[in-house]
Design an enzyme around this catalytic site. Structure first.
Site, PDB file in Angstrom:
ATOM      1  N   GLU A   7      -5.790   4.929  -2.078  1.00 18.76           N
ATOM      2  CA  GLU A   7      -4.814   5.983  -1.785  1.00 18.76           C
ATOM      3  C   GLU A   7      -4.868   6.449  -0.328  1.00 18.76           C
ATOM      4  O   GLU A   7      -3.859   6.822   0.249  1.00 18.76           O
ATOM      5  CB  GLU A   7      -5.032   7.179  -2.720  1.00 18.76           C
ATOM      6  CG  GLU A   7      -3.937   8.212  -2.607  1.00 18.76           C
ATOM      7  CD  GLU A   7      -3.805   9.060  -3.859  1.00 18.76           C
ATOM      8  OE1 GLU A   7      -3.504  10.241  -3.719  1.00 18.76           O
ATOM      9  OE2 GLU A   7      -3.981   8.528  -4.976  1.00 18.76           O
ATOM     10  N   ASP A 105      -5.747   7.319  -6.942  1.00 20.35           N
ATOM     11  CA  ASP A 105      -6.282   8.325  -7.866  1.00 20.35           C
ATOM     12  C   ASP A 105      -5.581   8.204  -9.221  1.00 20.35           C
ATOM     13  O   ASP A 105      -4.395   7.867  -9.294  1.00 20.35           O
ATOM     14  CB  ASP A 105      -6.057   9.734  -7.308  1.00 20.35           C
ATOM     15  CG  ASP A 105      -6.837   9.969  -6.022  1.00 20.35           C
ATOM     16  OD1 ASP A 105      -7.808   9.228  -5.781  1.00 20.35           O
ATOM     17  OD2 ASP A 105      -6.463  10.882  -5.269  1.00 20.35           O
ATOM     18  N   TYR A 311     -13.273  13.860  -9.291  1.00 14.32           N
ATOM     19  CA  TYR A 311     -11.877  14.141  -8.976  1.00 14.32           C
ATOM     20  C   TYR A 311     -11.567  15.605  -9.264  1.00 14.32           C
ATOM     21  O   TYR A 311     -11.795  16.098 -10.379  1.00 14.32           O
ATOM     22  CB  TYR A 311     -10.972  13.235  -9.803  1.00 14.32           C
ATOM     23  CG  TYR A 311      -9.542  13.220  -9.341  1.00 14.32           C
ATOM     24  CD1 TYR A 311      -9.219  12.880  -8.034  1.00 14.32           C
ATOM     25  CD2 TYR A 311      -8.506  13.539 -10.217  1.00 14.32           C
ATOM     26  CE1 TYR A 311      -7.904  12.856  -7.602  1.00 14.32           C
ATOM     27  CE2 TYR A 311      -7.190  13.507  -9.792  1.00 14.32           C
ATOM     28  CZ  TYR A 311      -6.898  13.174  -8.481  1.00 14.32           C
ATOM     29  OH  TYR A 311      -5.603  13.153  -8.063  1.00 14.32           O
TER      30      TYR A 311
END
Length: 931
Positions: A7, A105, A311
């Site tokens: 990402e 992600d 995360y």
């Protein structure tokens, strides 16, 4: 080649390092984009979204009668690249790839970013296999496990993200355009409206109205003071709040000694350990440490990318069975938390705490890698420590409190006192963010009599509901279904940046309130949460494959058309209401000269405060240009001038509080007025009484007007005006020097431009010309490095040379040719021979003579003899015919003023050799070769 697409660049770098193991990773830059290669694998990072959804061509004109704001609802959309270099590199690599893995992600946004990358790959390589790596932390264990268990892209999850993109675009663009046009706002002053933003703003406005309309009610609290064994005790009347003052007074009157203990109730209370962190509870916890929602998420994202935490965008508050809690504890061993980890392992609760929300995408936020205070430092360490300690707390035993409640009788009036003592701190040993307040009572026995040292009847008032803090607002947004875990903090950030709200707790600004009220009055669908919540629920159904993207977008279009039916029917009223209310947002208070309103005015890059009585009243106050921040009014008012304070706000920079603009105006001109030799304290006070505060005001006045205002003669006034003009010139030169310094010398910790400038002034350097003649050692004393000093001196001298030449009358077009030839100083014009200057620049020697003549006269230097174009060209031909003289030798001879046979014949060989570098013997030979 196996192409892996992450990402961001930082995650690409980490993923490559983890997958490579002991193998060396080759970092290569293709243009400005980095790739990381090892074995047959290449990892490249995106910048989040590298393409964006926009309307098809033809919808950019806001004033179009064809493509009206409503037309945007049904307008076609296209995807266009926003990061062309990254897109180009992805497709270049994809052509060579035999396998592609998307490693973005794993959430709705990340899946959409992954699908966008997938489409870029498919556009150039239709047959290459594409799979998906899913992980919750960028750690060796998580990444290796993800690449050992590759899966497919979740196109349903991505479709939900695409639906959100399209829906937010059509709602935001169409409504923003409609409201801005109705209120006659354009440029940087548009009024933003959004599907999630507007109901969120409406909640803040509604809370402000509740506070304003709140009518406090008076009540009374009755308490008494006693003591035992030297320990003071406060007991409160069991009635609690007395709404009737007479009743409270009667209870106070009846309260008499002795104070008798009537009952004692002891017990224990369990203080539950906190639950694991999801995004919302993390933002709430971080806010207690002073972090805004956006800043907390920014730091958490950085820690995740660097492998320190998991995360940070998750709704989960239950650790999944697959999460290796023991492994995380082991990771934290040997760090700053070593003692806390050892205690947790020894006293660990049988099962971790769990919250009410359990999802399967990501685990709760937890530490993923070890870090040190030195490695992270500052805010990053504070957030990391918060995550670590919350994790440890969820594995720790509950805390236990001993509680006691004592009741008393005082002349028939019942009183009570409660106490609490922490028996076992449990989780509080490792999580110090929640203060444990003990209230330890002395030991009482039933029937015991105590003294009454004082009785207090306290009058109080009920309080309005509190304003929303950022963290509380995010909690309410979650409860109402507004936005997502990934976007709620961004929505609040937009409200702040668009000047709809300010402060923390959050308060609506005048413009935020005006927009909300207008929409509430005429199209409350936009400001109510139901519509947004419904669309959020339906986008969730897309993820679950129970609805399609097209279906939900069509539903959204129908909703928005109904909204426009209401808006268009009341366009004039909406625009009028907003304009009427927002005029106040720029109004600061009365003009000191005429009493009309002073208002902030924005004109392009400049801004100032002007009187609404213009042109009859010309009073104004200058403000720094908008590059320093847009000027806004704040609520604080100057007690002396009754003017609202002004603040400059700029994205990515702390606000610049100017305060009262008139106080600031007066203060900023004190030094400048003091630079005028004829300015006395008496004259300054007389001028201030007439609202004349600045040097530029004086410089622009007529002598008779200044004489009358200052109480001086016209002759003295003329002198003051002349002095003011000289001071203005000094100030302009100083301002120019400041800009010059900012351009070349970057600020750094402990060294501001203001400090450098002050030190230069102390050394007598107040403009570029004086700077050009300074010593490097003087600049170093001001905190300027050697390299910076060299650049400052070189550049300032070039500027001064060019100015002198322009002042002398050398045209700009010719200056460019001299500059390209390396002839930049005025001295060069006076010292270098005209033939040489003509040869180097290609200019006619007669033209060069005119320039040289002007410069020499300007510098009061002797003017050389004129040379005609004909004699110059004939002489050149004659010399090139002399044996031994070619173009290179001729160029050197021109430097010594030798441009024909006569000047060569009369030349001194030794002097010519010294100037040209041609040996004297060669010069003699050339002279001998003349015929």
């Amino acid at each position: 080649m196996h192409l892996i697409i992450a990402e961001k660049n930082i995650s690409a770098n980490r993923i490559a390092g983890i997958l490579a193991g002991d193998e060396k990773v080759r970092a290569v830059k293709d243009g400005s984009v980095s790739t990381y290669s090892f074995d047959t694998k290449t990892v490249v990072g995106l910048k989040g979204h590298v393409v964006e959804v926009d309307f098809e061509p033809g919808y950019t004109n806001w004033r179009s009668t064809v493509h009206t704001p409503r037309s945007l609802i049904d307008a076609g959309t296209v995807k266009k690249p926003t990061e062309k270099k990254i897109v180009g590199l992805i497709q270049k690599l994809a052509k060579k790839a035999d396998l592609v893995t998307i490693a973005t992600d794993y959430d709705t946004e990340g899946e959409l970013i992954g699908k966008e990358a997938y489409e870029l790959v498919r556009a150039v390589n239709k047959d290459v296999p594409v799979n998906r790596a899913r992980f919750s932390a960028i750690t060796p264990q998580e990444i290796r496990q993800a690449f050992a268990n590759l899966t497919e892209i979740d196109f349903a999850l991505a479709a939900a993200g695409e639906a959100r993109q399209t829906i937010d675009l059509m709602w935001g663009a169409s409504l923003t355009r409609f409201i801005s046009i109705a209120a006659k706002r354009g440029g940087t002053n548009i009024l933003s409206v959004g599907r999630v933003q507007s109901p969120t703003l409406a909640m803040i406005v509604e809370r402000e109205k509740e506070i304003e309309s709140f009518v406090p009610e008076t009540y009374w609290m009755l308490s008494l003071a006693t003591e035992k064994d030297g320990t003071a005790v406060e007991a409160r009347h069991t009635h609690g709040k007395f709404d009737d003052h007479a009743e409270a007074l009667a209870a106070e009157e009846r309260t008499r000694e002795p104070l008798t203990v009537t009952a004692i109730k002891e017990g224990q209370k369990t203080d539950r350990a906190p639950t694991p962190l999801d995004t919302t509870s993390f933002i709430v916890a971080a806010s207690r440490l002073g972090f805004s929602a956006a800043n907390a998420m920014r730091i958490a994202e950085d820690l995740y990318m660097n492998g320190y935490i998991s995360y940070p965008r998750t709704d989960n508050t239950v650790y999944p069975k697959s999460l290796n809690l023991n492994g995380i504890l082991q990771t934290l061993r040997g760090t700053d938390f070593d003692k806390d980890v050892a205690w947790v392992e020894k006293n660990r609760r049988p099962v971790p705490t769990r919250g009410k929300k359990e999802t399967t995408d990501h685990p709760p936020i937890h530490p993923a890698g070890a870090a040190t205070r030195q490695a992270l430092a500052g805010d990053r360490w504070k957030i990391y420590e918060l995550v670590v300690r919350r994790f440890l707390a969820t594995l720790s035993p509950d805390a236990t409190w001993a509680t006691i409640k004592c009741t008393f009788d005082a002349g028939g009036e019942p009183y009570t006192a409660t106490g609490g003592r922490l028996i076992d701190p449990g989780w509080r040993r490792v999580y110090p963010y929640s203060e444990a307040k003990e209230n330890i009572l002395p030991t009482f026995t039933v029937g015991e009599r105590l003294p009454i040292h004082g009785i207090q009847l306290e009058e109080k008032q009920t309080q309005p509901p509190p304003r929303y803090s950022q963290s509380k607002l995010i909690q309410v947004m979650e409860e109402l279904g507004l936005g997502t875990k990934s976007t709620r903090h961004e929505v609040i950030g937009k409200l702040v940046s668009r000047r709809y709200v300010q402060g923390n707790p959050l308060r609506p600004t005048l413009v935020g309130r005006a927009v909300t009220d207008a929409l509430d009055n005429h199209a409350d669908t936009i400001t109510e949460p139901e519509m947004t919540r419904t669309l959020e629920e339906h986008m969730q159904l897309i993820k679950e494959q129970q609805r399609t993207r097209e279906d939900v977008i069509t539903e959204s279009r129908e909703m928005l058309h109904r909204v426009f039916d209401e808006l268009e029917a009341h366009e004039q009223e909406i625009g009028g209401e907003i304009m009427e209310q927002t005029a106040e947002e720029h109004t600061l208070g009365p003009c000191p000269v005429c009493g009309e309103d002073l208002r902030i005015r924005h004109t392009g890059a400049s801004q100032f405060i002007g009187c609404t009585g213009y042109p009859d009243c010309r009073f104004n106050i200058s403000l720094p240009g908008s590059m320093w921040g847009r000027a806004i009014r704040v609520e604080e008012v100057c007690s002396e001038h009754t003017l609202a304070h002004v603040r400059l706000i700029r994205k990515g920079a702390p606000p610049w509080n100017i305060g009262c603009p008139l106080c600031s105006h007066i203060k900023s001109n004190v030094e400048a007025l003091g630079m005028m030799p004829g300015m006395t304290d008496d004259i300054r006070e007389r001028l201030r009484a007439r609202h004349i505060y600045a040097v530029y005001d004086i410089a622009g006045m007529k002598p008779e007007a200044l004489a009358e205002a200052a109480g001086v003669t016209e002759t003295e006034a003329e002198m003051l005006i002349a002095e003011a003009g000289e001071v203005l010139n000094v100030l302009r030169r100083r301002s120019e020097l400041r800009k010059f310094l900012r351009k070349i010398v970057p600020p750094r910790r402990g060294r501001s431009h203001a400090k450098i400038f002050a030190k230069l002034l102390d050394e007598g350097i107040g403009d570029i010309r004086s700077l050009s003649g300074a010593r490097a050692s003087t600049l170093k004393k001001a905190g300027i490095s050697e390299a910076e000093a060299e650049e400052l001196l070189t550049t300032s001298r070039e500027i001064c040379h060019e100015r002198t030449l322009k002042e002398a009358g050398v045209p700009a077009v010719s200056l460019k040719k001299y500059r390209e030839a390396g002839i930049t100083s005025p001295d060069a014009f006076c010292l270098l021979p005209i033939p040489y200057l003509a040869s180097r620049t290609g200019l006619n020697p007669e033209t060069v003579y005119k320039h040289v003549e002007k410069v020499c006269e300007h510098l009061d230097r002797p003017v050389p003899l004129k040379i005609t174009k004909g004699s110059y060209e004939r002489g050149r031909e004659d010399l090139l015919a002399v044996p031994g003289i070619g173009e290179t030798t001729l160029e050197k001879l021109l430097l010594a003023g030798i441009y024909d046979k006569a000047t060569l014949r009369n030349a001194d060989p030794d002097q010519t050799a010294a100037i040209t570098g041609i040996p004297a013997a060669t010069i003699r030979t050339l002279i001998a070769n003349l015929t």
